[in-house]
Write an enzyme that holds these catalytic residues in place. Structure first.
Site, mmCIF file in Angstrom:
data_model
loop_
_atom_site.group_PDB
_atom_site.id
_atom_site.type_symbol
_atom_site.label_atom_id
_atom_site.label_comp_id
_atom_site.label_asym_id
_atom_site.label_seq_id
_atom_site.Cartn_x
_atom_site.Cartn_y
_atom_site.Cartn_z
ATOM 1 N N LYS A 1 0.738 -1.214 0.133
ATOM 2 C CA LYS A 1 -0.085 0.129 0.041
ATOM 3 C C LYS A 1 0.795 1.234 0.116
ATOM 4 C CE LYS A 1 -4.374 1.260 0.266
ATOM 5 N NZ LYS A 1 -5.473 0.673 -0.372
ATOM 6 N N ASP B 1 -7.130 4.584 -4.760
ATOM 7 C CA ASP B 1 -7.725 4.592 -3.485
ATOM 8 C C ASP B 1 -8.240 6.025 -3.187
ATOM 9 O OD1 ASP B 1 -7.726 2.565 -0.815
ATOM 10 O OD2 ASP B 1 -7.485 4.395 0.147
HETATM 11 P P1 NDP Z 1 -12.758 8.233 -2.983
HETATM 12 O O1 NDP Z 1 -11.869 9.328 -2.786
HETATM 13 O O2 NDP Z 1 -13.227 8.003 -4.356
HETATM 14 O O3 NDP Z 1 -14.230 8.456 -1.953
HETATM 15 C C1 NDP Z 1 -13.780 8.529 -0.728
HETATM 16 C C2 NDP Z 1 -15.201 9.042 -0.047
HETATM 17 O O4 NDP Z 1 -15.064 8.985 1.082
HETATM 18 C C3 NDP Z 1 -15.519 10.565 -0.342
HETATM 19 O O5 NDP Z 1 -16.947 10.631 -0.380
HETATM 20 C C4 NDP Z 1 -14.857 11.159 0.598
HETATM 21 O O6 NDP Z 1 -15.441 12.499 1.016
HETATM 22 C C5 NDP Z 1 -15.064 10.230 1.815
HETATM 23 N N1 NDP Z 1 -14.112 10.505 2.780
HETATM 24 C C6 NDP Z 1 -12.766 10.401 2.721
HETATM 25 N N2 NDP Z 1 -12.071 10.612 3.840
HETATM 26 C C7 NDP Z 1 -12.899 10.651 4.686
HETATM 27 C C8 NDP Z 1 -12.896 10.971 6.162
HETATM 28 N N3 NDP Z 1 -11.844 11.189 6.868
HETATM 29 N N4 NDP Z 1 -13.961 11.415 6.754
HETATM 30 C C9 NDP Z 1 -15.292 11.300 6.033
HETATM 31 N N5 NDP Z 1 -15.275 10.952 4.838
HETATM 32 C C10 NDP Z 1 -14.239 10.918 4.034
HETATM 33 O O7 NDP Z 1 -12.177 6.910 -2.454
HETATM 34 P P2 NDP Z 1 -12.790 5.418 -2.671
HETATM 35 O O8 NDP Z 1 -14.348 5.331 -2.937
HETATM 36 O O9 NDP Z 1 -11.889 4.646 -3.548
HETATM 37 O O10 NDP Z 1 -12.343 4.579 -1.356
HETATM 38 C C11 NDP Z 1 -13.426 4.474 -0.064
HETATM 39 C C12 NDP Z 1 -13.084 3.404 0.845
HETATM 40 O O11 NDP Z 1 -12.713 2.055 0.139
HETATM 41 C C13 NDP Z 1 -11.655 3.607 1.418
HETATM 42 O O12 NDP Z 1 -11.465 3.258 2.651
HETATM 43 C C14 NDP Z 1 -10.686 2.771 0.550
HETATM 44 O O13 NDP Z 1 -9.511 2.149 1.116
HETATM 45 C C15 NDP Z 1 -11.459 1.715 0.252
HETATM 46 N N6 NDP Z 1 -11.415 0.964 -0.917
HETATM 47 C C16 NDP Z 1 -11.154 1.348 -2.100
HETATM 48 C C17 NDP Z 1 -10.976 0.548 -3.267
HETATM 49 C C18 NDP Z 1 -10.902 0.902 -4.641
HETATM 50 O O14 NDP Z 1 -10.891 0.095 -5.569
HETATM 51 N N7 NDP Z 1 -11.177 2.424 -4.810
HETATM 52 C C19 NDP Z 1 -10.903 -1.091 -3.089
HETATM 53 C C20 NDP Z 1 -10.863 -1.286 -1.624
HETATM 54 C C21 NDP Z 1 -11.008 -0.505 -0.474
HETATM 55 P P3 NDP Z 1 -14.584 13.964 0.414
HETATM 56 O O15 NDP Z 1 -14.869 13.742 -1.239
HETATM 57 O O16 NDP Z 1 -15.421 14.968 1.064
HETATM 58 O O17 NDP Z 1 -13.287 13.845 0.576
#
Ligand code: NDP
Length: 448
Positions: free
Chosen positions: A129, A169
């Site tokens: 990671k 991510d």
């Molecule tokens: P994105 O950046 O596309 O979206 C993240 C979302 O979560 C946004 O809506 C963001 O809001 C919100 N967010 C991020 N950080 C925080 C925080 N500290 N507090 C509250 N809301 C938060 O990321 P992903 O959708 O790709 O990832 C989301 C989760 O899924 C993560 O935990 C990631 O590790 C996990 N994941 C992702 C994978 C992938 O293929 N993308 C695979 C496996 C797991 P804002 O826009 O306001 O920042």
């Protein structure tokens, strides 16, 4: 010889001592190691070769300076990370996170979970990671590009299609992967599948964008099916509105559920009529705006500041898909009181240890992230296969493979949970099933 529980306790204690201030890593390690006690009872040879102490120590940690120019010509400096945790079953594989909260402990917890997740996919990928404390929010495209170019200038020394294959991510989507890939190619003169999540025009896979969200729903569907239940007619709450959340919404809706709430890091929207996904995609994927703007076109909905309140909304199924530790004990209790029957973790470790215990004690079906969100990395591995073959599969082919992989992951977690005397505890089941394959490979490869 020491007992399994003494051995695990000793390794955990030493881990906390050696990695002070890495609270998220401690949390992930505690959950995983405690469920592995059962494995060590059956396999004293693992204790004899001190397998666990080797397993919790990353093979390599790379930390580097990332200097870049902002649009005003000022020099900015961020910190970059890549943790190459375990390559026993394949090249390191895992995403890059760009978020101001990123530090070594967060990258290590994510890398550690990734080892077991990748093992569960059944594909040959090790765990890694990376990321940076850079915040893409509010930056211009040119700033993001200059940052990505500087980040890759250092990272390219350590990665390769058969060495370490990063992906996206939080904060790293198609735009960032494109800039990173361009710089990698320019520096190395090498056109290979060194990153996944690439654009379709330059080696990306159909269905990669959808994979984590769709995969999450496929896993939860399998878990519900084992109880003769389904998504049809269910009310769903999804936190986040990024890549995972959007495509979890899409698939859950296709299966007949109604998604009534979503969030971003500022607050959440509640639309009892069902959240209009096209509006969310336009706001988040195209315009990069705040979720509160949903209200401009859907005035009957409500917007509330803050993230935690979303779990007060009554639902049958909760899919936390934003970030770590977003469901604490109190939120878990509220979900249980409101009749929630299933929780599927789209994010990595969105539920605290205390929250997880509330779900397990109250019989809520609980799908842990390392199993339920493995569809993203699984499809990344399918992208690697297509790149190696110089082939591109259809959306339907990739989606069918993804569904099959998710159902297999559920079957593995389910059967390990039963075998080790904890039927329906998919936390224990996923940890054990994921660990055993890696442990066998580590044992076979000697003390390395
Ligand atoms: P994105 O950046 O596309 O979206 C993240 C979302 O979560 C946004 O809506 C963001 O809001 C919100 N967010 C991020 N950080 C925080 C925080 N500290 N507090 C509250 N809301 C938060 O990321 P992903 O959708 O790709 O990832 C989301 C989760 O899924 C993560 O935990 C990631 O590790 C996990 N994941 C992702 C994978 C992938 O293929 N993308 C695979 C496996 C797991 P804002 O826009 O306001 O920042």
């Amino acid at each position: 010889m020491v007992s399994a529980s003494q051995y695990v306790a000793k390794v955990l204690e030493k881990l906390k001592e050696k990695n002070a201030c890495e609270s998220e890593f401690h949390q992930a390690a505690t959950e995983i190691l405690e469920s592995l006690e059962l494995v060590f009872e059956k396999h004293p040879e693992f204790i004899e070769s001190n397998l666990l102490e080797r397993f919790v120590e990353p093979e390599r940690v790379i930390m580097f300076r990332v200097p870049w120019f902002d649009d005003k010509g000022n020099v900015q400096v961020n910190r970059g990370f890549r943790v190459q945790f375990n390559s026993a079953i394949g090249p390191y594989k895992g995403g890059l996170r760009f978020h101001p909260s990123v530090n070594l402990g967060i990258i290590k917890f994510l890398g550690f979970e990734q080892i077991l997740k990748n093992s569960l996919t059944g594909l040959s990928i090790g765990g890694g990671k990376g990321g940076s404390d850079f915040d893409p929010k509010g930056k211009s495209d040119n700033e993001v590009m200059r940052f990505c170019q500087s980040f890759m200038t250092e990272l390219q020394k350590y990665i390769g299609a058969d060495v370490d294959v990063p992906a996206g991510d939080i904060g790293v989507g198609g735009r960032e992967i494109g800039y990173l890939y361009g710089q990698y190619k320019r520096l190395t003169n090498n056109y290979s599948g060194v990153l996944t999540g690439k654009g379709l025009a330059y080696g990306g896979s159909l269905a990669r964008k959808e994979a984590t969200g769709y995969g999450l729903v496929y896993f939860v569907e399998a878990m519900l099916k084992a109880e003769k239940k389904s998504f049809a007619g269910k009310t769903v709450v999804i936190s986040g509105s990024g890549n995972v959340a959007i495509y979890a919404h899409e698939k859950a809706t296709q299966l007949g559920a109604k998604v009534v709430a979503m969030s971003d890091s500022n607050g959440f929207i509640y639309d009892p009529q069902g959240i209009d996904l096209d509006t969310i995609k336009q706001l988040k994927e195209v315009e990069r705006k705040r979720i509160s703007e949903y209200m401009l076109t859907h005035p009957h909905a409500t917007y509330t500041e803050g993230c935690f309140g979303i779990w007060n909304i009554k639902c049958d199924i909760a899919l936390p898909s934003a970030t770590q530790n977003e469901i604490d004990e109190q939120s878990a209790q509220t979900l249980v009181q409101n009749g929630c029957i299933a929780v599927g973790e789209g994010a990595n470790m969105p539920t605290t240890l205390e929250g997880t215990n509330v779900f397990l004690k109250n019989g809520v079906l609980f799908a842990p992230g390392k199993a339920a969100n493995a569809g993203g990395v699984a499809t990344s591995a399918l992208e690697m296969s297509q790149n190696s073959q110089r082939m591109a599969w259809t959306f339907e082919e990739v989606d069918a493979k993804l569904k099959n992989i998710m159902e297999n992951i559920f079957a593995q977690a389910d059967s390990a949970a039963k075998e080790y005397g904890h039927a329906k505890n998919y936390v224990i089941g996923a940890n054990i099933a994921g660990f055993l394959k890696v442990a066998d490979a580590m044992m076979a490869q000697g003390i390395v």
